[in-house]
Design a protein around this motif. Sequence first.
Motif: not given
Lengths: 111, 200
Positions: A49, A52-53, A55-56, B21, B50-51, B54, B192
């Motif tokens: 996570t 990901d953050r 990368e965002d 991913r 967790s994902l 988020r 991406r």
Amino acid sequence: MVEPLPLGEFEHLVLLAVLRLDDGAYGVTIRRELAERAGREVAPGALYTTLDRLEDKGLVESRLGDPTAERGGRAKRYYSVTTNGFRAIAAAQRAVRNLMEGLNILGDAIA
Amino acid sequence: MPLPKYSFAEVFLSFFTSPGRAASIAGDLAEESQGRRFRFWRQVIGTAVSLGFRQLGTAPVQLLLLLLAGNIVIDWTPKLTLEGVRNAFANWSAHAVDPQALTLKQLLLTRVAGSLVAGLILAALSRGREVMVCTVVALSRPILFLVTWLWFSYPLTWTILMLNSVSPLLLISTAVCVRRLNLQDQIAEDARRRDSTPAS
């Protein structure tokens, strides 16, 4: 120049780990680096996570490697620090250095 | 030594992140677990949670929509004849416990938690086909109601008609919005991928 984004403590550690690992930074190695160097046993979910953050925010970028049999035929996702990431790390380091100035926490004072 | 493929884990993780991913995360976890299945699955579930959180944190609209859809699903399950489905939601739903024994806050919390879980399950099961799945679910209640009405000559009032048409419309709108959000995620992921180059 655009002001670098402020970093959270864990984001800072992850960025430094990615930076240290250079071309070999993917989930497994980043976790290992954090455990060995920072003494942080991180849950995989927390790491993904955070990546990901980052990368965002445009602080890291990712690319896919080749699939390997030892990973059940799946590709590794390699991470690298972007220019903005470098700026953010530098800003965070500057802030820490300024706050540490004159303090004798690590044994010898930072001038 | 080649490890098991764990394809189901990859599919499961793809409910919470993009398929590309999910594949690399499943690969990382397989590499780390070195064939220890319990460790692997524990980490897969932890990562999925967790994902999921988020995703909800970064998309509050999606969270609201999931709550709405889940609330409707919970509302409907007792009315459907599928006892198994109803019982599956029972632990999470305020319907299952004695409302007299609960404070208003506890009742609200169980309701919100139940709605969220039901909404997540609905979105996960219907990923990519939200509109179709939600339309089928949405139409099941009015159809059931019509069958009951025709079969048992149930008294038909405007209130009953309204109640039976508003919820399906809400659920279908929810599905359309979730679909749009998922499409946006997919477009971002494709962009991406286009930008990334393969590495050894």
